[in-house]
Design a protein around this motif. Structure first.
Motif, PDB file in Angstrom:
ATOM      1  N   ILE A  91       0.856  -1.176   0.000  1.00 23.21           N
ATOM      2  CA  ILE A  91       0.000   0.000   0.000  1.00 23.21           C
ATOM      3  C   ILE A  91       0.893   1.228   0.000  1.00 23.21           C
ATOM      4  O   ILE A  91       1.933   1.240   0.670  1.00 23.21           O
ATOM      5  N   GLU A  92       0.527   2.234  -0.765  1.00 20.80           N
ATOM      6  CA  GLU A  92       1.387   3.412  -0.869  1.00 20.80           C
ATOM      7  C   GLU A  92       1.150   4.351   0.304  1.00 20.80           C
ATOM      8  O   GLU A  92       0.022   4.774   0.568  1.00 20.80           O
ATOM      9  N   ALA A  93       2.223   4.646   1.016  1.00 16.38           N
ATOM     10  CA  ALA A  93       2.183   5.599   2.129  1.00 16.38           C
ATOM     11  C   ALA A  93       2.759   6.920   1.640  1.00 16.38           C
ATOM     12  O   ALA A  93       3.848   6.952   1.078  1.00 16.38           O
ATOM     13  N   ALA A  94       2.028   7.995   1.841  1.00 17.37           N
ATOM     14  CA  ALA A  94       2.441   9.302   1.324  1.00 17.37           C
ATOM     15  C   ALA A  94       3.781   9.725   1.913  1.00 17.37           C
ATOM     16  O   ALA A  94       4.094   9.432   3.075  1.00 17.37           O
ATOM     17  N   TYR A  95       4.567  10.446   1.112  1.00 21.32           N
ATOM     18  CA  TYR A  95       5.840  10.975   1.601  1.00 21.32           C
ATOM     19  C   TYR A  95       5.610  12.205   2.476  1.00 21.32           C
ATOM     20  O   TYR A  95       4.691  12.986   2.247  1.00 21.32           O
ATOM     21  N   ARG A  96       6.490  12.371   3.458  1.00 22.15           N
ATOM     22  CA  ARG A  96       6.564  13.631   4.196  1.00 22.15           C
ATOM     23  C   ARG A  96       7.639  14.493   3.568  1.00 22.15           C
ATOM     24  O   ARG A  96       8.677  13.977   3.158  1.00 22.15           O
ATOM     25  N   PRO A  97       7.429  15.799   3.494  1.00 23.87           N
ATOM     26  CA  PRO A  97       8.456  16.667   2.899  1.00 23.87           C
ATOM     27  C   PRO A  97       9.606  16.920   3.879  1.00 23.87           C
ATOM     28  O   PRO A  97       9.405  16.992   5.086  1.00 23.87           O
ATOM     29  N   ALA A  98      10.797  17.035   3.346  1.00 22.73           N
ATOM     30  CA  ALA A  98      11.942  17.479   4.145  1.00 22.73           C
ATOM     31  C   ALA A  98      11.969  19.001   4.139  1.00 22.73           C
ATOM     32  O   ALA A  98      11.628  19.626   3.140  1.00 22.73           O
ATOM     33  N   PRO A  99      12.348  19.618   5.274  1.00 20.59           N
ATOM     34  CA  PRO A  99      12.774  19.005   6.541  1.00 20.59           C
ATOM     35  C   PRO A  99      11.643  18.212   7.211  1.00 20.59           C
ATOM     36  O   PRO A  99      10.497  18.646   7.184  1.00 20.59           O
ATOM     37  N   ALA A 100      11.999  17.069   7.774  1.00 21.13           N
ATOM     38  CA  ALA A 100      11.019  16.183   8.382  1.00 21.13           C
ATOM     39  C   ALA A 100      11.407  15.876   9.820  1.00 21.13           C
ATOM     40  O   ALA A 100      12.488  15.334  10.083  1.00 21.13           O
ATOM     41  N   ASP A 101      10.517  16.217  10.757  1.00 25.15           N
ATOM     42  CA  ASP A 101      10.734  15.955  12.174  1.00 25.15           C
ATOM     43  C   ASP A 101      10.389  14.491  12.459  1.00 25.15           C
ATOM     44  O   ASP A 101       9.235  14.081  12.336  1.00 25.15           O
ATOM     45  N   SER A 103      10.383  12.968  15.247  1.00 27.97           N
ATOM     46  CA  SER A 103       9.764  12.721  16.551  1.00 27.97           C
ATOM     47  C   SER A 103       8.298  13.147  16.604  1.00 27.97           C
ATOM     48  O   SER A 103       7.671  13.045  17.652  1.00 27.97           O
ATOM     49  N   THR A 104       7.732  13.626  15.489  1.00 32.55           N
ATOM     50  CA  THR A 104       6.372  14.143  15.505  1.00 32.55           C
ATOM     51  C   THR A 104       5.336  13.075  15.839  1.00 32.55           C
ATOM     52  O   THR A 104       5.484  11.913  15.464  1.00 32.55           O
ATOM     53  N   GLN A 105       4.300  13.509  16.538  1.00 32.70           N
ATOM     54  CA  GLN A 105       3.182  12.612  16.827  1.00 32.70           C
ATOM     55  C   GLN A 105       2.152  12.638  15.701  1.00 32.70           C
ATOM     56  O   GLN A 105       1.314  11.754  15.607  1.00 32.70           O
ATOM     57  N   ASN A 106       2.209  13.682  14.856  1.00 31.56           N
ATOM     58  CA  ASN A 106       1.242  13.838  13.769  1.00 31.56           C
ATOM     59  C   ASN A 106       1.719  13.113  12.520  1.00 31.56           C
ATOM     60  O   ASN A 106       1.983  13.716  11.478  1.00 31.56           O
ATOM     61  N   GLY A 314      13.713   2.026  15.744  1.00 28.62           N
ATOM     62  CA  GLY A 314      12.917   3.088  15.157  1.00 28.62           C
ATOM     63  C   GLY A 314      11.455   2.707  15.021  1.00 28.62           C
ATOM     64  O   GLY A 314      10.555   3.533  15.249  1.00 28.62           O
ATOM     65  N   LEU A 315      11.173   1.478  14.648  1.00 32.12           N
ATOM     66  CA  LEU A 315       9.801   0.996  14.536  1.00 32.12           C
ATOM     67  C   LEU A 315       9.097   1.035  15.894  1.00 32.12           C
ATOM     68  O   LEU A 315       7.930   1.442  15.994  1.00 32.12           O
ATOM     69  N   TRP A 316       9.814   0.623  16.927  1.00 32.45           N
ATOM     70  CA  TRP A 316       9.252   0.678  18.280  1.00 32.45           C
ATOM     71  C   TRP A 316       8.962   2.121  18.674  1.00 32.45           C
ATOM     72  O   TRP A 316       7.908   2.420  19.245  1.00 32.45           O
ATOM     73  N   SER A 317       9.888   3.027  18.359  1.00 33.78           N
ATOM     74  CA  SER A 317       9.718   4.430  18.719  1.00 33.78           C
ATOM     75  C   SER A 317       8.494   5.034  18.036  1.00 33.78           C
ATOM     76  O   SER A 317       7.705   5.750  18.669  1.00 33.78           O
ATOM     77  N   VAL A 318       8.303   4.759  16.749  1.00 33.92           N
ATOM     78  CA  VAL A 318       7.132   5.286  16.040  1.00 33.92           C
ATOM     79  C   VAL A 318       5.850   4.708  16.619  1.00 33.92           C
ATOM     80  O   VAL A 318       4.881   5.432  16.859  1.00 33.92           O
ATOM     81  N   GLY A 323       0.866   6.041  19.440  1.00 29.40           N
ATOM     82  CA  GLY A 323      -0.140   5.463  20.311  1.00 29.40           C
ATOM     83  C   GLY A 323      -0.533   4.031  20.032  1.00 29.40           C
ATOM     84  O   GLY A 323      -1.491   3.529  20.635  1.00 29.40           O
ATOM     85  N   LEU A 324       0.170   3.347  19.168  1.00 27.33           N
ATOM     86  CA  LEU A 324      -0.185   1.954  18.877  1.00 27.33           C
ATOM     87  C   LEU A 324       0.044   1.051  20.086  1.00 27.33           C
ATOM     88  O   LEU A 324      -0.748   0.142  20.353  1.00 27.33           O
ATOM     89  N   LEU A 325       1.083   1.313  20.839  1.00 25.34           N
ATOM     90  CA  LEU A 325       1.392   0.450  21.977  1.00 25.34           C
ATOM     91  C   LEU A 325       0.390   0.633  23.099  1.00 25.34           C
ATOM     92  O   LEU A 325      -0.027  -0.322  23.742  1.00 25.34           O
ATOM     93  N   GLN A 326      -0.032   1.893  23.328  1.00 25.88           N
ATOM     94  CA  GLN A 326      -1.041   2.151  24.350  1.00 25.88           C
ATOM     95  C   GLN A 326      -2.359   1.467  23.999  1.00 25.88           C
ATOM     96  O   GLN A 326      -3.022   0.880  24.815  1.00 25.88           O
ATOM     97  N   ALA A 327      -2.680   1.525  22.679  1.00 26.24           N
ATOM     98  CA  ALA A 327      -3.934   0.926  22.239  1.00 26.24           C
ATOM     99  C   ALA A 327      -3.916  -0.573  22.434  1.00 26.24           C
ATOM    100  O   ALA A 327      -4.926  -1.190  22.771  1.00 26.24           O
ATOM    101  N   SER A 328      -2.747  -1.203  22.257  1.00 24.91           N
ATOM    102  CA  SER A 328      -2.681  -2.654  22.367  1.00 24.91           C
ATOM    103  C   SER A 328      -2.774  -3.126  23.797  1.00 24.91           C
ATOM    104  O   SER A 328      -3.068  -4.281  24.079  1.00 24.91           O
TER     105      SER A 328
END
Length: 330
Positions: A91-101, A103-106, A314-318, A323-328
């Motif tokens: 499935i195609e996931a949209a790119y984020r533009p650089a500069p890219a944070d 640590s963002t939650q959004n 990095g996968l764990w951090s994202v 909020g995926l871990l809290q939900a689980s």
């Protein structure tokens, strides 16, 4: 034996040539991991050869890789990074533009059903919209993992340089936890093509071990005045040096590797010709890390550290940040 009861996340680093799955527990501990040659190129080939819809082929690859985990752990979230989120992926996931944070939650994750009542969440890549645009998928997660492992570096506002060697090597400038810009070198893919499908391959005899003298020779050529020209004008020397008796057939592969990696490094570090190259972190497998670190030393690049396995972190951090871990755990 893996204690499945401790599992909190199924994480996948799904790239072009291979896919690696991690079963992760509290704090990002890796409880189990698997790797298979099921990168998106192989999945696409399987779909074509077996006349399968691409989504079905990816579903079958997922089942082969970690279907037993997801079936046993139906409430455990699943997250992936890499080329699985590309236009040729599941499935195609949209790119984020650089500069890219990083640590963002959004962060807008793409999702796709994987069976067993679960969904796979796919991390978006990053787009650098310069004159010749550049993209990455998966490397941003590896960088986040590297920063997560070293909070002192992630809090620093000094410019850092990350090198992620592979099929398509990435050179990434980072400040704090923000990707500023980056460039891609097709060194790995070009080396594979030249080694298997070019006239150079006819002179390559396999060697039992790495020939570091031949590798260093290639790097030194790339650093010399002769190597200041494009590598396409020096690569043929891997043939002519053999024909003139100055290179053994068993040395050709390592010589060409050094020549190409050295040319890549020379091209990238030119931008810092008048100042010191920033602190550099190499995130790759053990063999590639060793080659690039050795070549960088020959270019007098001093501040270099090597890390492996940063994708899982990095996968764990994202997963934690969005909020995926809290939900689980509810």
């Amino acid at each position: 034996m893996t204690n499945m009861a401790e599992a909190q996340l199924i994480a996948l680093d799904w790239g072009t040539t291979s896919a690696r799955a991690y079963l992760m527990g509290r704090g990002g501990e890796i409880l189990a991991e698997r790797s298979k040659p099921l990168g998106i190129m192989q999945v696409n080939r399987n779909a074509e050869e077996k006349s399968l819809v691409l989504e079905v082929a990816f579903g079958a690859a997922f089942e082969e890789l970690c279907g037993d985990w997801s079936e046993t752990l139906p409430l455990t979230p699943i997250i992936a990074c890499g080329m699985v989120g590309s236009r040729q992926g599941w499935i195609e996931a949209a790119y984020r533009p650089a500069p890219a944070d990083l640590s963002t939650q959004n962060l807008e994750l793409a999702t796709v059903e994987v069976g067993h009542g679960q969904r796979l969440h796919v991390i978006p890549g990053v787009l650098d919209s310069k004159e010749l645009p550049d993209v990455m998928r998966g490397e941003e997660t590896q960088i986040l993992g590297a920063l997560d492992l070293d909070t002192e570096q992630s809090d620093s506002e000094d410019e850092q340089l990350f090198l992620l060697p592979g099929t398509h090597s990435k050179w990434v400038r980072v400040k704090g936890q923000t990707i500023i810009d980056f460039s891609t070198s097709m060194t790995g893919e070009t080396f594979a093509l030249l080694s298997k499908h070019s006239i150079l391959s006819k002179l390559m005899d396999p060697a039992t071990d790495e020939n570091w003298n031949a590798f260093d020779r290639g790097v030194r050529v790339s650093r010399s005045s002769i190597g200041s020209v494009d590598v396409m004008l020096t690569a043929f020397s891997a043939r002519t040096l053999v024909l003139t008796g100055r290179l053994e057939r068993t040395e050709v592969s390592d010589y060409l590797s050094g020549l190409m990696i050295g040319s890549e490094i020379r091209s990238v570090i030119e931008r810092w010709r008048d100042r010191e190259v920033p602190a550099l972190t190499i995130c790759g497998n053990q063999e590639l890390n060793k080659r690039y670190a050795r070549a960088l030393a020959l270019f007098d690049v001093q501040r270099v550290r090597e890390l492996q396995g940063t994708a899982a972190r990095g996968l764990w951090s994202v997963a934690s940040t969005v909020g995926l871990l809290q939900a689980s755990s509810v």
